[in-house]
Design an enzyme around this catalytic site. Structure first.
Site, PDB file in Angstrom:
ATOM      1  NE  ARG A  62      -3.170   2.099   3.138  1.00  0.00           N
ATOM      2  CZ  ARG A  62      -3.332   1.684   4.169  1.00  0.00           C
ATOM      3  NH1 ARG A  62      -2.875   1.321   5.223  1.00  0.00           N
ATOM      4  NH2 ARG A  62      -4.370   3.477   4.852  1.00  0.00           N
ATOM      5  CG  HIS A  66      -0.987   5.096   0.428  1.00  0.00           C
ATOM      6  ND1 HIS A  66      -2.016   5.867   2.456  1.00  0.00           N
ATOM      7  CD2 HIS A  66      -1.964   4.617   0.221  1.00  0.00           C
ATOM      8  CE1 HIS A  66      -2.626   5.521   2.194  1.00  0.00           C
ATOM      9  NE2 HIS A  66      -3.378   4.068   0.825  1.00  0.00           N
ATOM     10  CG  ASP A  67       6.266   7.482  -2.459  1.00  0.00           C
ATOM     11  OD1 ASP A  67       6.159   8.912  -2.600  1.00  0.00           O
ATOM     12  OD2 ASP A  67       6.959   7.118  -3.697  1.00  0.00           O
ATOM     13  CB  VAL A  70       0.648  12.295  -2.445  1.00  0.00           C
ATOM     14  CG1 VAL A  70       0.952  13.693  -1.826  1.00  0.00           C
ATOM     15  CG2 VAL A  70      -0.673  12.164  -2.064  1.00  0.00           C
ATOM     16  N   GLY A  72       3.776  12.583  -6.513  1.00  0.00           N
ATOM     17  CA  GLY A  72       4.531  11.119  -8.134  1.00  0.00           C
ATOM     18  C   GLY A  72       5.595  10.368  -6.982  1.00  0.00           C
ATOM     19  CG  ASP A  74       8.398  12.433  -4.505  1.00  0.00           C
ATOM     20  OD1 ASP A  74       7.064  11.483  -3.482  1.00  0.00           O
ATOM     21  OD2 ASP A  74       7.823  14.107  -3.946  1.00  0.00           O
ATOM     22  CD  GLU A  87       3.334  12.865   0.379  1.00  0.00           C
ATOM     23  OE1 GLU A  87       3.348  11.799   0.382  1.00  0.00           O
ATOM     24  OE2 GLU A  87       4.326  13.214  -0.598  1.00  0.00           O
ATOM     25  CG  ASN A  93      -0.659   8.835   3.599  1.00  0.00           C
ATOM     26  OD1 ASN A  93      -0.981   8.041   3.589  1.00  0.00           O
ATOM     27  ND2 ASN A  93       0.023   9.551   3.342  1.00  0.00           N
ATOM     28  N   PRO A 161      -7.399   8.442  -3.017  1.00  0.00           N
ATOM     29  CG  PRO A 161      -8.012   6.142  -4.195  1.00  0.00           C
ATOM     30  CD  PRO A 161      -7.154   7.108  -3.962  1.00  0.00           C
ATOM     31  CG  HIS A 191      -8.137  -3.413  -1.719  1.00  0.00           C
ATOM     32  ND1 HIS A 191      -9.682  -2.857  -1.771  1.00  0.00           N
ATOM     33  CD2 HIS A 191      -7.481  -2.703  -1.147  1.00  0.00           C
ATOM     34  CE1 HIS A 191      -9.048  -1.552  -1.545  1.00  0.00           C
ATOM     35  NE2 HIS A 191      -8.291  -0.927  -1.326  1.00  0.00           N
ATOM     36  CB  SER A 248      -7.197 -15.223   0.721  1.00  0.00           C
ATOM     37  OG  SER A 248      -6.270 -15.928  -0.396  1.00  0.00           O
TER      38      SER A 248
END
Length: 326
Positions: A62, A66-67, A70, A72, A74, A87, A93, A161, A191, A248
Site C-alpha cells: 500500500r 500512497h507515495d 501524492v 508522484g 518521490d 504526508e 496515511n 482516494p 486488496h 486469503s
C-alpha cells in the site's frame, strides 16, 4: 521542402535527445552498473521480514500506492516533520506501517553503494518483492527515480482516494494521475492482501441511511454485514483490524474479485467496481480464478503507476536517510 523535413525530424527527436542528456529516464536495471546488488538486497530484506511478520505485506504494498498518488513516486511519504505536518501525518496515511523496513533496505544498500539508490526506487522494489513473497508473479521494476524535497499533510487528503469513493470519483482521480479504468480495477486487486481498520467501513454497517441505526449499505451482502458487525461493534474501538480478503489475506491472488462479485468488497470503493461496465467485466472475468492474466495485468499497472510524477536527472536528490532531506 528538405529543410522543413529536417526541422520536423529534429522536433521529433529533440525530446528523446534531451531525455537522454538530462537523465530523464527510468528503466529496468537502472542500477545494473552503479549498484548491481540493489535488487537482491531488497528482495532478501523483504523475504526475511515477511517470514516473521507476514502482516506487513499489505502495508508495504500500500505504501507504493500512497507515495505515487501524492506528488508522484518521490518517497515524500517517508519524510518526517517535527511539527507533524508531513504526508505521513495525514489521515489516510496514519495506518501505514513498515517504514522501518524501507529504512532497513536503505541502510543495507548504502553499505554497498552509498548515495546511489533512491528511497523512491526502494519503495517500488519492495512493493514488487512483497507481491512475489506473497504468492504473486514478478515484473520488471523501472528504477532511476530521485527523491522529493517536499511533503505536506494537506496533499494526502487531496490526492488519495477515500474508501467511500464512488466509481465516478475513482475514475476521475485515476485519470488525473494518467491511469486508465483498467489500471483502477487491476490495482484495486491489491486488496487481496492485508487488513483494514473498522473505522474505514463501519459507515456501511450501521445507520447507513441516516434514519435507522440498523440500516446498512444495500450493495453489501447481508450475511457479510452480519459477520462484520460481530468484529466491528457499533461505536466500538476503531482500531480493530479485519481481513480485506477473508481466509486469503496473506496470499496474493485473484480471490478479491470473487468477493467483489458476491457483494463482499469491504469498502464502498470496492463495491463501486460493479457500477462501471469495464470494471465489472474485469471482476467477472477474474472471479473464476484467472490468476495468470491478473498477475500479468497487475505488473503492467504497477509499472504505469510507478511513472507518476517521477523526479529524474538533476531534480530532487538521493536521500542518505529516507526520513529526512540531506
Amino acid at each position: 521542402m528538405a529543410t522543413s523535413k529536417m526541422v520536423l525530424i529534429l522536433a521529433l527527436l529533440l525530446p528523446l535527445i534531451l531525455s537522454t542528456v538530462n537523465g530523464q529516464v527510468i528503466k529496468p536495471e537502472f542500477y545494473k552498473q552503479s549498484c548491481p546488488l540493489a535488487e537482491s538486497i531488497t528482495m532478501n530484506v523483504v523475504r526475511e521480514t515477511l517470514s516473521v511478520a507476514p502482516s506487513l505485506s499489505g502495508p508495504l504494498l500500500r505504501m507504493f500506492f500512497h507515495d505515487c498518488f501524492v506528488r508522484g513516486c518521490d518517497a515524500s511519504v517517508l519524510l518526517d516533520s517535527p511539527t507533524n505536518q508531513a504526508e505521513k501525518d495525514s489521515i489516510p496515511n496514519l495506518t501505514l506501517r513498515g517504514y522501518e523496513i524501507i529504512d532497513r533496505v536503505k541502510s543495507a544498500i548504502e553499505m554497498h553503494c552509498p548515495g546511489v539508490v533512491s528511497c523512491a526506487d526502494i519503495i517500488a522494489l519492495v512493493s514488487r518483492d512483497v507481491v512475489v513473497q506473497s504468492g504473486g508473479a514478478s515484473w520488471e521494476v523501472e528504477t532511476g527515480r530521485r527523491d522529493g524535497l517536499v511533503s505536506l499533510l494537506s496533499d494526502g487528503l487531496a490526492n488519495l482516494p477515500a474508501p467511500f469513493a464512488n466509481i465516478t470519483s475513482l475514475k476521475s482521480l485515476f485519470l488525473q494521475k494518467g491511469l486508465s479504468v483498467k489500471d483502477l480495477v487491476v490495482l484495486s486487486g491489491a486488496h487481496t492482501i492485508g487488513t483494514a481498520h473498522c473505522s474505514a467501513f463501519t459507515n456501511r454497517l450501521y445507520n447507513f441511511t441516516g434514519t435507522s441505526a440498523n440500516s446498512f449499505d444495500p450493495t453489501m451482502d447481508s450475511n457479510y454485514v452480519a459477520a462484520l458487525r460481530k468484529k466491528c461493534v457499533q461505536n466500538g474501538p476503531s482500531n480493530v483490524l479485519v481481513e480485506m480478503d477473508p481466509g486469503s489475506s496473506k496470499k496474493f491472488d485473484e480471490s478479491y474479485y470473487k468477493l467483489v462479485s458476491k457483494r463482499r468488497g469491504l469498502f464502498q470503493s470496492d463495491a463501486a467496481l460493479l457500477d462501471n461496465s469495464e470494471t465489472k467485466s474485469y471482476v467477472q472475468t477474474h472471479m473464476g480464478g484467472n490468476s495468470a492474466s491478473f498477475f500479468k495485468d497487475f505488473g503492467v499497472s504497477m509499472v504505469n503507476m510507478g511513472r507518476i510524477g517521477v523526479l529524474t536527472g538533476n531534480a530532487g536528490q538521493i536521500r542518505k536517510v529516507c526520513s529526512k532531506i540531506n
